[in-house]
Design a protein around this motif. Sequence first.
Motif, PDB file in Angstrom:
ATOM      1  N   ARG A   1      37.508  38.093  56.149  1.00 11.99           N
ATOM      2  CA  ARG A   1      38.691  38.870  56.524  1.00 11.99           C
ATOM      3  C   ARG A   1      39.321  39.440  55.249  1.00 11.99           C
ATOM      4  N   PRO A   2      39.405  40.766  55.137  1.00 15.23           N
ATOM      5  CA  PRO A   2      39.794  41.382  53.860  1.00 15.23           C
ATOM      6  C   PRO A   2      41.285  41.456  53.596  1.00 15.23           C
ATOM      7  N   GLY A   3      42.140  40.939  54.468  1.00 15.16           N
ATOM      8  CA  GLY A   3      43.573  41.024  54.257  1.00 15.16           C
ATOM      9  C   GLY A   3      44.029  40.360  52.977  1.00 15.16           C
ATOM     10  N   LEU A   4      45.127  40.877  52.409  1.00 16.69           N
ATOM     11  CA  LEU A   4      45.642  40.349  51.151  1.00 16.69           C
ATOM     12  C   LEU A   4      46.212  38.943  51.306  1.00 16.69           C
ATOM     13  N   ALA A   5      46.565  38.570  52.525  1.00 16.05           N
ATOM     14  CA  ALA A   5      47.036  37.213  52.792  1.00 16.05           C
ATOM     15  C   ALA A   5      45.987  36.415  53.559  1.00 16.05           C
ATOM     16  N   GLU A   6      44.742  36.874  53.536  1.00 19.30           N
ATOM     17  CA  GLU A   6      43.643  36.182  54.225  1.00 19.30           C
ATOM     18  C   GLU A   6      42.606  35.736  53.197  1.00 19.30           C
ATOM     19  N   ASP A   7      41.390  36.290  53.254  1.00 19.60           N
ATOM     20  CA  ASP A   7      40.328  35.839  52.354  1.00 19.60           C
ATOM     21  C   ASP A   7      40.313  36.566  51.014  1.00 19.60           C
ATOM     22  N   PHE A   8      41.214  37.575  50.843  1.00 22.04           N
ATOM     23  CA  PHE A   8      41.201  38.363  49.614  1.00 22.04           C
ATOM     24  C   PHE A   8      42.595  38.490  48.999  1.00 22.04           C
ATOM     25  N   PRO A   9      43.230  37.358  48.626  1.00 22.02           N
ATOM     26  CA  PRO A   9      44.462  37.433  47.827  1.00 22.02           C
ATOM     27  C   PRO A   9      44.122  37.919  46.416  1.00 22.02           C
ATOM     28  N   ASN A  10      45.148  38.117  45.600  1.00 20.73           N
ATOM     29  CA  ASN A  10      44.872  38.768  44.311  1.00 20.73           C
ATOM     30  C   ASN A  10      44.212  37.873  43.260  1.00 20.73           C
ATOM     31  N   GLY A  11      44.179  36.574  43.501  1.00 16.08           N
ATOM     32  CA  GLY A  11      43.491  35.712  42.539  1.00 16.08           C
ATOM     33  C   GLY A  11      44.367  35.271  41.385  1.00 16.08           C
ATOM     34  N   GLY A  12      45.628  34.996  41.682  1.00 14.04           N
ATOM     35  CA  GLY A  12      46.515  34.514  40.628  1.00 14.04           C
ATOM     36  C   GLY A  12      47.042  35.610  39.734  1.00 14.04           C
ATOM     37  N   GLY A  13      47.224  36.803  40.280  1.00 16.21           N
ATOM     38  CA  GLY A  13      47.679  37.945  39.494  1.00 16.21           C
ATOM     39  C   GLY A  13      46.509  38.820  39.119  1.00 16.21           C
ATOM     40  N   GLY A  14      45.991  38.685  37.928  1.00 17.49           N
ATOM     41  CA  GLY A  14      44.847  39.472  37.502  1.00 17.49           C
ATOM     42  C   GLY A  14      44.302  38.974  36.175  1.00 17.49           C
ATOM     43  N   ARG A  15      43.162  39.513  35.799  1.00 12.22           N
ATOM     44  CA  ARG A  15      42.552  39.270  34.495  1.00 12.22           C
ATOM     45  C   ARG A  15      42.231  40.622  33.878  1.00 12.22           C
ATOM     46  N   ALA A  16      42.714  40.845  32.691  1.00 12.96           N
ATOM     47  CA  ALA A  16      42.343  42.032  31.920  1.00 12.96           C
ATOM     48  C   ALA A  16      41.375  41.589  30.831  1.00 12.96           C
ATOM     49  N   TYR A  17      40.655  42.547  30.261  1.00 14.55           N
ATOM     50  CA  TYR A  17      39.601  42.196  29.315  1.00 14.55           C
ATOM     51  C   TYR A  17      39.681  43.080  28.068  1.00 14.55           C
ATOM     52  N   LEU A  18      39.741  42.430  26.915  1.00 13.18           N
ATOM     53  CA  LEU A  18      39.760  43.119  25.624  1.00 13.18           C
ATOM     54  C   LEU A  18      38.399  42.911  24.968  1.00 13.18           C
ATOM     55  N   PHE A  19      37.717  44.012  24.685  1.00 14.40           N
ATOM     56  CA  PHE A  19      36.367  43.967  24.118  1.00 14.40           C
ATOM     57  C   PHE A  19      36.378  44.441  22.664  1.00 14.40           C
ATOM     58  N   THR A  20      35.556  43.807  21.869  1.00 16.32           N
ATOM     59  CA  THR A  20      35.238  44.327  20.538  1.00 16.32           C
ATOM     60  C   THR A  20      33.726  44.379  20.383  1.00 16.32           C
ATOM     61  N   LEU A  21      33.267  45.382  19.685  1.00 15.78           N
ATOM     62  CA  LEU A  21      31.844  45.540  19.388  1.00 15.78           C
ATOM     63  C   LEU A  21      31.704  45.817  17.909  1.00 15.78           C
TER      64      LEU A  21
END
Length: 368
Positions: A201-221
């Motif tokens: 169930r794709p609802g935001l209050a069902e099987d797809f909540p946001n996951g604790g806010g979010g994760r951003a990613y900083l990359f270096t090469l």
Amino acid sequence: MRPTRVAVAAALFACACLKPPPAVPVSVAAPTTHVDLTWLSIANVHFQIGPLAILTDGYVTRLPPSAFVDERLIHSTGPFRPDSAAVARVLSALGGPSRVQLLLSGHSHFDHAFDTALWSRLTGARIIGPMTTCFQATAQDVPASRCTAVQGGETIPLGDGVTMRVVRWNHSGDPAVNPEQHNPSELAGPPHPDARTGGLRPGLAEDFPNGGGGRAYLFTLDTPDGRLSWFYQNSASPVDLEKPIVVDGVSYGAPLENLRAAMRDARLESVDLWIATGGAPIAALVLPVVRPRAYLPVHWDGLFAPFFAGVPAPFADSALEARLAAANVRLVRPIQYMDRWRLDRDGVHAIENDAATRALGFTSPPRP
């Protein structure tokens, strides 16, 4: 097993404190001088860094508005499954399974994580993201050992000079207006697929909540020509970007301070490219921290238009463009799905991606 698969696997097992697989002799890849990145709609971005291939989010399935009870997207009208034919077609256009070795989940809403498990099953790629994304993947027959949950603050070497730092982040919205969308929320365990369809169930209050806010990613090469860097975030709210994220009584720090810490740890005073959403309000807060040379906007094209119909309307955000111009930041303007760019020491410049564009039936207007 490809060299970068071994490097990624070793890093992820170390991060998850799991027992690594037996060592496999590998050759050393030639030093990489650039990053090729492809925008696949919404916040889906593919990074090709030498032999290392990373896909963020990867939402190709297009659930219709009728999948939800109302426009708040909190509750769905029933369970749904990913569009396996559509994902397989996009995977083929990217070059096949070897072109997706690592899947990154920025957060766990349906428009980001709905296809993650399918991508992993088709490619064998490992997953990094919120625990909620891992639970969603486990519920869809991905081995639990293939997904590494990150909380923010982790530094993960990916091999071939690539290092990724995880930044705990927030989600768009406002706790006073749309708390189910905005407030950090994780699943307590794997959701239960529908007994008849196997869907979730794709609802935001069902099987797809946001996951604790979010994760951003900083990359270096680190390249023979010097260091390249880029910062990716697929959501953000200006309301509390400077307030700590708290989940079940545990504070994960304020997003902006978390980003400052990651920048210090990477010994960066600026980045070459910021890939982001949030418009001018977010730019006003984040630009002084990352001081990017260029900016690529994502997640501006809507949620429901069919993927294979292409971009529904041209990118337009005059307030954001003015903010970027005032900060002397170049706007990298996306035109069509599967647009591709190269980041190197000379900056960001468009490169052709004709084979993938033709395979998916897209046409692009001339670039300005």
